[in-house]
Design a protein around this motif. Structure first.
Motif, mmCIF file in Angstrom:
data_model
loop_
_atom_site.group_PDB
_atom_site.id
_atom_site.type_symbol
_atom_site.label_atom_id
_atom_site.label_comp_id
_atom_site.label_asym_id
_atom_site.label_seq_id
_atom_site.Cartn_x
_atom_site.Cartn_y
_atom_site.Cartn_z
ATOM 1 N N VAL A 1 0.860 -1.182 0.000
ATOM 2 C CA VAL A 1 0.000 0.000 0.000
ATOM 3 C C VAL A 1 0.898 1.234 0.000
ATOM 4 O O VAL A 1 1.896 1.278 0.717
ATOM 5 N N ALA A 2 0.559 2.213 -0.821
ATOM 6 C CA ALA A 2 1.303 3.472 -0.874
ATOM 7 C C ALA A 2 0.303 4.617 -0.712
ATOM 8 O O ALA A 2 -0.907 4.392 -0.612
ATOM 9 N N LEU A 3 0.815 5.835 -0.691
ATOM 10 C CA LEU A 3 -0.041 7.014 -0.626
ATOM 11 C C LEU A 3 0.079 7.798 -1.922
ATOM 12 O O LEU A 3 1.172 7.960 -2.459
ATOM 13 N N GLY A 4 -1.060 8.274 -2.392
ATOM 14 C CA GLY A 4 -1.073 9.099 -3.592
ATOM 15 C C GLY A 4 -1.540 10.495 -3.271
ATOM 16 O O GLY A 4 -2.427 10.683 -2.437
ATOM 17 N N LEU A 5 -0.938 11.473 -3.928
ATOM 18 C CA LEU A 5 -1.397 12.862 -3.837
ATOM 19 C C LEU A 5 -2.241 13.160 -5.064
ATOM 20 O O LEU A 5 -1.904 12.740 -6.179
ATOM 21 N N TYR A 6 -3.312 13.912 -4.853
ATOM 22 C CA TYR A 6 -4.242 14.224 -5.923
ATOM 23 C C TYR A 6 -4.617 15.694 -5.859
ATOM 24 O O TYR A 6 -4.700 16.278 -4.782
ATOM 25 N N LYS B 1 -3.608 0.683 -3.231
ATOM 26 C CA LYS B 1 -3.085 -0.680 -3.176
ATOM 27 C C LYS B 1 -2.156 -0.864 -4.382
ATOM 28 O O LYS B 1 -2.523 -0.548 -5.509
ATOM 29 N N THR B 2 -0.945 -1.367 -4.126
ATOM 30 C CA THR B 2 0.047 -1.474 -5.204
ATOM 31 C C THR B 2 0.253 -2.892 -5.723
ATOM 32 O O THR B 2 0.861 -3.068 -6.773
ATOM 33 N N ASN B 3 -0.233 -3.893 -5.003
ATOM 34 C CA ASN B 3 -0.142 -5.276 -5.490
ATOM 35 C C ASN B 3 -1.111 -6.167 -4.722
ATOM 36 O O ASN B 3 -1.736 -5.732 -3.760
#
Length: 161
Positions: free
Chosen positions: A100-105, A140-142
């Motif tokens: 799990v990573a964090l995304g900026l939007y 979620k990255t994988n």
């Protein structure tokens, strides 16, 4: 025997472009050293690459000179190994979330690629405080993901036109 000295030189031109500002906008204190606490998200219902459980945050500027019409903001941080446009979870404890990573939007929920971004913020001089809205989302990255703690650090830099 004395040998003649031979010297070689080449002409090099260096171009320097710069502009000096009389002054810039002031970043409102609440936007400095900002901590964003994301709400919990349901990892089981999430899909790879699709943001979930977003939390809004804003960066505020005040005292913008009349001669400034816009500011460019650039976000930087350590990118995720799997999805480089996202922020890496730097929590290395046994309680850390995995996959799990964090995304900026931006305010339109468009991803801000942490490796290559520059957002233009228009300054409205009819407003005393300029408020620029953003979001932080879990991503979620994988398929091999586990719930846990996520810590990411991002810096921002402002440049003015």
């Amino acid at each position: 025997m004395v040998l003649p000295r031979v010297g070689f030189s080449e002409r090099v031109t260096i171009n320097i472009n710069a502009s000096v500002l009389e002054r810039s906008c002031t970043i409102v204190n609440e936007s400095l050293n900002l901590n964003i606490d994301l709400q919990g998200g349901d990892l089981r219902q999430s899909r790879i690459g699709i943001p979930f459980a977003g939390t809004p945050f804003s960066i505020k500027l005040t005292d913008c000179p009349e001669n400034l019409s816009s500011a460019n903001i650039t976000f930087t941080g350590e990118s995720d190994i799997t999805m480089g446009n996202l922020l890496k979870n730097i929590d290395n404890t046994e309680n850390a979330a995995q996959g799990v990573a964090l995304g900026l939007y931006d305010s339109n929920i468009n991803n801000i690629d942490i490796q290559n971004n520059k957002e233009t913020l228009n300054i409205d001089h009819d407003q005393e405080t300029q408020t620029f809205k953003f979001f932080a989302y879990y991503v979620k990255t994988n398929d091999v993901s586990t719930a846990g703690k996520i810590i990411s650090v991002v810096d921002f830099e402002l440049a003015y036109d």
